[in-house]
Design an enzyme around this catalytic site. Structure first.
Site, PDB file in Angstrom:
ATOM      1  N   CYS A 130       0.832  -1.203   0.000  1.00  0.00           N
ATOM      2  CA  CYS A 130       0.000   0.000   0.000  1.00  0.00           C
ATOM      3  C   CYS A 130       0.865   1.251   0.000  1.00  0.00           C
ATOM      4  O   CYS A 130       1.373   1.664   1.046  1.00  0.00           O
ATOM      5  CB  CYS A 130      -0.916  -0.012   1.221  1.00  0.00           C
ATOM      6  SG  CYS A 130      -1.978   1.445   1.336  1.00  0.00           S
ATOM      7  N   CYS A 133      -0.672   4.016   2.163  1.00  0.00           N
ATOM      8  CA  CYS A 133      -0.492   3.855   3.605  1.00  0.00           C
ATOM      9  C   CYS A 133       0.948   4.123   4.033  1.00  0.00           C
ATOM     10  O   CYS A 133       1.197   4.828   5.014  1.00  0.00           O
ATOM     11  CB  CYS A 133      -0.865   2.427   4.029  1.00  0.00           C
ATOM     12  SG  CYS A 133      -2.419   1.821   3.376  1.00  0.00           S
ATOM     13  N   ASP A 134       1.907   3.537   3.316  1.00  0.00           N
ATOM     14  CA  ASP A 134       3.290   3.503   3.775  1.00  0.00           C
ATOM     15  C   ASP A 134       4.240   4.423   3.032  1.00  0.00           C
ATOM     16  O   ASP A 134       5.392   4.589   3.441  1.00  0.00           O
ATOM     17  CB  ASP A 134       3.825   2.062   3.686  1.00  0.00           C
ATOM     18  CG  ASP A 134       3.010   1.101   4.532  1.00  0.00           C
ATOM     19  OD1 ASP A 134       2.468   1.535   5.564  1.00  0.00           O
ATOM     20  OD2 ASP A 134       2.914  -0.084   4.170  1.00  0.00           O
TER      21      ASP A 134
END
Length: 306
Positions: A130, A133-134
């Site tokens: 992701c 997300c990261d």
């Protein structure tokens, strides 16, 4: 005993929940986590009503609407689905056992893995599925994105604004929308492209330190010094829990007709876990609405609900 159990908390499941509640059904929604795949998506420009919105923001809107209705929601992972001799369905989760007259499977998909040495070992320590997300964790670092579809190119575009250097490794070139490819080409800080390469190993000690890729024609190997690998090679349906009861296609998606009905009366499937040809948030939401209405029709005629 519930009238209906909805398995999944993404766009299809949450939309089904709203339509179910409006029909005054006694329903339960079981989901491992809130939001589904849109929680991994930063830029959404094709969901009607929003010229631009992020995935988490859109799912928050969905959640707000669901919670306006009296529907039971349990954050549990479903592990089994069976049908009793009386025709009712039994749903088993890691938190309990539940019974219903009908079930909507809207469990979505999960990222496909590379299945190469080092991948499992370094999940959370340099291997990610992701970019949304990261990605911020890799500011000023060197990263690689593996994949050639829309999600891979969008991840590379997003990471180019954060990381110092971005490599994009694709197996057979790009299978993405022209507008996404165009955006990739227009980046002020170009992504370094390796087209026609296979990822063979992820290396490191405490965290990811390099990626080994192999040229598909010459078999020559290249080692890229990186700190992060973002795997974007497609998705697998979350359908294992129903493999003993429902019919699947060759991709392990649940086979449905145009009204979301499966091979078992009373069982319906909606969203990306089903065999629809196109996977979009708006289509998943539409599937969820359709499944809820068809399930209501089934319950009305089969069980005489009021």
């Amino acid at each position: 005993m519930y009238d209906l159990i909805i398995i999944g908390g993404g766009p299809a499941g949450m939309t089904a929940a709203v339509y179910t509640a409006r029909k005054r059904l006694k329903a339960l929604m079981l989901t491992k986590e809130f939001g589904g795949q849109p929680m991994w998506t930063m830029d959404i420009e094709n969901y009607m009503g929003y010229q631009f919105i992020t995935g988490p923001e859109l799912m928050e809107k969905f959640d707000e609407q669901v919670r306006k209705f009296p529907i039971d929601i349990k954050y549990e992972e479903v592990t089994g689905l069976t049908q009793g001799t009386d025709g009712t369905f039994h749903v088993i989760s890691d938190g309990g056992k539940y019974q219903a007259q009908a079930v909507i499977v809207a469990s979505g998909k999960r990222p496909r893995r590379l299945e190469v040495p080092g991948e499992a070992e370094f999940i959370g320590r340099g291997v990610s599925f992701c970019a949304t997300c990261d990605g911020p964790l890799y500011a000023g670092k060197h990263v690689a994105v593996v994949g050639g579809g829309n999600s891979a190119l969008q991840a590379a575009i997003e990471l180019s604004g954060v990381a110092e250097k971005v490599y994009l490794i694709s197996l057979h070139g790009y299978n993405a929308d022209p507008i996404v490819i165009e955006r990739l080409r227009e980046l002020t800080k170009p992504v370094i492209e390796f087209s026609g390469y296979t990822t063979t190993e992820i290396k490191g000690s405490e965290a990811v330190e390099s990626l080994i890729i192999s040229n598909n024609e010459t078999k020559a190997q290249t080692e890229l010094a990186i700190q992060g690998v973002f795997v974007e090679i497609g998705l697998l349906p979350n359908s294992e829990f129903c493999q003993d009861i429902l019919a699947f296609n060759k991709y392990r998606e649940v086979v449905t007709d145009c009204r979301t009905r499966t091979n078992i009366p009373g069982l319906f499937a909606a969203g990306d876990v089903a065999n629809g040809p196109d996977k979009q948030i708006v289509i998943a939401a539409g599937d969820g609405a359709k499944a809820a209405m068809v399930a209501y029709e089934y319950l009305l005629h089969k069980h005489g609900i009021k």
